[in-house]
Structures are given as structure tokens and as C-alpha cells.
Design a protein around this motif. Structure first.
Motif, PDB file in Angstrom:
ATOM      1  N   TYR A 131      41.442 -48.594  12.693  1.00 14.35           N
ATOM      2  CA  TYR A 131      42.818 -48.244  13.072  1.00 14.35           C
ATOM      3  C   TYR A 131      42.888 -47.712  14.502  1.00 14.35           C
ATOM      4  N   VAL A 132      42.062 -48.270  15.373  1.00 14.25           N
ATOM      5  CA  VAL A 132      42.068 -47.885  16.786  1.00 14.25           C
ATOM      6  C   VAL A 132      43.187 -48.669  17.465  1.00 14.25           C
ATOM      7  N   ARG A 133      44.117 -47.969  18.088  1.00 20.83           N
ATOM      8  CA  ARG A 133      45.328 -48.582  18.638  1.00 20.83           C
ATOM      9  C   ARG A 133      45.317 -48.676  20.165  1.00 20.83           C
ATOM     10  N   ASN A 134      44.149 -48.669  20.787  1.00 20.04           N
ATOM     11  CA  ASN A 134      44.101 -48.723  22.252  1.00 20.04           C
ATOM     12  C   ASN A 134      44.736 -49.996  22.802  1.00 20.04           C
ATOM     13  N   PHE A 135      44.518 -51.143  22.141  1.00 25.25           N
ATOM     14  CA  PHE A 135      45.130 -52.378  22.616  1.00 25.25           C
ATOM     15  C   PHE A 135      46.645 -52.291  22.517  1.00 25.25           C
ATOM     16  N   ASP A 136      47.161 -51.769  21.394  1.00 20.34           N
ATOM     17  CA  ASP A 136      48.609 -51.628  21.202  1.00 20.34           C
ATOM     18  C   ASP A 136      49.227 -50.716  22.255  1.00 20.34           C
ATOM     19  N   GLU A 137      48.494 -49.685  22.643  1.00 19.67           N
ATOM     20  CA  GLU A 137      48.992 -48.711  23.615  1.00 19.67           C
ATOM     21  C   GLU A 137      48.665 -49.099  25.055  1.00 19.67           C
ATOM     22  N   ASN A 138      47.962 -50.237  25.228  1.00 18.16           N
ATOM     23  CA  ASN A 138      47.530 -50.699  26.549  1.00 18.16           C
ATOM     24  C   ASN A 138      46.749 -49.606  27.288  1.00 18.16           C
ATOM     25  N   ALA A 139      45.850 -48.962  26.546  1.00 19.84           N
ATOM     26  CA  ALA A 139      45.059 -47.855  27.089  1.00 19.84           C
ATOM     27  C   ALA A 139      43.578 -48.217  27.063  1.00 19.84           C
ATOM     28  N   THR A 165      33.766 -41.840  29.848  1.00 20.09           N
ATOM     29  CA  THR A 165      34.742 -41.171  28.988  1.00 20.09           C
ATOM     30  C   THR A 165      35.216 -42.164  27.934  1.00 20.09           C
ATOM     31  N   ILE A 166      35.283 -41.710  26.681  1.00 19.08           N
ATOM     32  CA  ILE A 166      35.837 -42.514  25.598  1.00 19.08           C
ATOM     33  C   ILE A 166      37.169 -41.884  25.202  1.00 19.08           C
ATOM     34  N   ASN A 167      38.170 -42.741  25.039  1.00 15.04           N
ATOM     35  CA  ASN A 167      39.521 -42.303  24.711  1.00 15.04           C
ATOM     36  C   ASN A 167      39.999 -43.119  23.510  1.00 15.04           C
ATOM     37  N   LEU A 168      39.847 -42.563  22.300  1.00 10.59           N
ATOM     38  CA  LEU A 168      40.207 -43.260  21.066  1.00 10.59           C
ATOM     39  C   LEU A 168      41.616 -42.878  20.636  1.00 10.59           C
ATOM     40  N   PHE A 181      46.883 -40.147  16.960  1.00 16.06           N
ATOM     41  CA  PHE A 181      46.004 -39.072  17.434  1.00 16.06           C
ATOM     42  C   PHE A 181      45.132 -39.650  18.532  1.00 16.06           C
ATOM     43  N   THR A 182      44.990 -38.902  19.618  1.00 15.91           N
ATOM     44  CA  THR A 182      44.146 -39.325  20.725  1.00 15.91           C
ATOM     45  C   THR A 182      42.958 -38.380  20.815  1.00 15.91           C
ATOM     46  N   LEU A 183      41.763 -38.971  20.762  1.00 14.10           N
ATOM     47  CA  LEU A 183      40.527 -38.203  20.862  1.00 14.10           C
ATOM     48  C   LEU A 183      39.827 -38.626  22.147  1.00 14.10           C
ATOM     49  N   THR A 184      39.508 -37.680  23.000  1.00 10.25           N
ATOM     50  CA  THR A 184      38.871 -37.980  24.283  1.00 10.25           C
ATOM     51  C   THR A 184      37.625 -37.124  24.444  1.00 10.25           C
TER      52      THR A 184
END
Length: 195
Positions: A131-139, A165-168, A181-184
Motif C-alpha cells: 500500500y505504498v502510494r508514492n507513485f499516486d502522490e508523484n513523490a 533518504t527513504i520517504n514511504l 502516513f508518511t514515514l521518512t
């Protein structure tokens, strides 16, 4: 003279008790239905946090490959390949973290015992987070920095990268509470030698 409950009084008492129990049951079921999304989200965030900790531990141990390759073999906004001895067996593994769809995967390839060693084959793959939404958020999932803390985006300068840096971004069902939720987390490559 003692008097007991009449049949009608007993039926009324049982009916009231039944209505109270039905109301309590409905309230409990409503609570669980309403909070199922929150409970599932909490579980996925915890899984993502553990996956992020694994990534940070792996990257901190990044070192030169057994074939002499620079500690970071490839870098992109949604994947990274590097070398580290994560199982402490004396052989440096090639490790790849990659986001495919909404899942973050970790692939570990052991070096061959040939001279010189090589990294061949697919290795062992495991799921780090879903359920990682980085593509959806363009991040960007991964960001790279040099010794001056300047972001490195050009792969020609991969040999200047000293931290990652990892930004999930995790969200089970978009547009529903509790939301994303954003975990960095950041990790510095400890085992670099002067070039």
C-alpha cells in the motif's frame, strides 16, 4: 405473602433485556466496522516502519562489492541497488529495493564463489511494504545526497552519494480516514573510502 413475576411481567422483562443486548451488540459491531480501516492502516504503517528500519540498516552497511563495484550500483527515485554484507557471512551481497505498483520489494543476490566474484541470478525477493502510494502522490521514494548535503539527481555523480533518504507514503484506502502516513528516514553510508 410472596408474590413472583407473572408471565406477562417476565415476557416484558425478557423483551427489554433483549432490546438492550441488541443495542449493545449493534454498537460493538458498528465500532469494529468503523475502525477496521484504522486498524488495518495501523498494521500497514507498522509494517512500513519495520521495512524502513531494515532499509536504513542495510544502507548504513553499504560497502564496496566483492567484485570491486562502488557501494551504490544504481539509483533512481523508486529503486536503489547497493552492496552490503547484511547476513555477516563475510560475503558482500547485492541488495535491490524497488517499488513496483504499490509494493516495495527487497532482493538479495549472493556473490558467486568464482574468482573474481560476480553477481548473477535473480536472488531472493521479499516484500518490505504494501500500500505504498508514492507513485499516486508523484513523490520520490529515494533521494540521494553528497557530502555537502546537496541532492544528487544525476546518475553520473553516483560516486558522490554519501547518504540516502527513504520517504514511504502508506495508505490502504485513499480518501478514507485515517488518511495517508508518511514515514521518512535517512541513512549515511558508513563504509566509504576516499577515492
Amino acid at each position: 405473602m410472596t408474590r413472583g413475576l407473572s408471565f406477562i411481567e417476565m415476557l416484558v422483562t425478557l423483551a427489554i433485556f433483549g432490546l438492550i443486548m441488541a443495542a449493545v451488540t449493534d454498537s460493538v459491531l458498528f465500532f469494529y466496522r468503523a475502525n477496521t480501516s484504522s486498524l488495518e492502516q495501523g498494521q500497514q504503517v507498522e509494517n512500513a516502519r519495520r521495512g524502513e528500519e531494515l532499509f536504513v540498516r542495510d544502507v548504513r552497511e553499504a560497502t564496496y562489492g566483492d567484485d570491486g563495484a562502488y557501494p551504490i550500483a544504481s539509483m533512481a527515485s523508486s529503486s536503489i541497488t547497493f552492496f552490503a554484507d547484511t547476513d555477516l557471512d563475510g560475503a558482500v551481497e547485492r541488495i535491490r529495493y524497488t517499488l513496483i505498483g504499490m509494493s516495495l520489494y527487497r532482493n538479495v543476490t549472493e556473490p558467486t564463489t568464482t574468482n573474481p566474484p560476480a553477481y548473477v541470478g535473480g536472488g531472493a525477493t521479499s516484500t518490505v511494504s504494501q500500500y505504498v502510494r508514492n507513485f499516486d502522490e508523484n513523490a520520490a521514494l529515494f533521494r540521494y545526497y553528497n557530502a555537502s548535503s546537496t541532492e544528487v539527481t544525476n546518475t553520473q555523480f553516483i560516486n558522490t552519494v554519501v547518504s540516502v533518504t527513504i520517504n514511504l507514503i502508506v495508505d490502504i484506502v485513499q480518501k478514507h480516514t485515517p488518511g495517508k502516513f508518511t514515514l521518512t528516514e535517512s541513512a549515511t553510508l558508513r563504509n566509504l573510502r576516499a577515492q
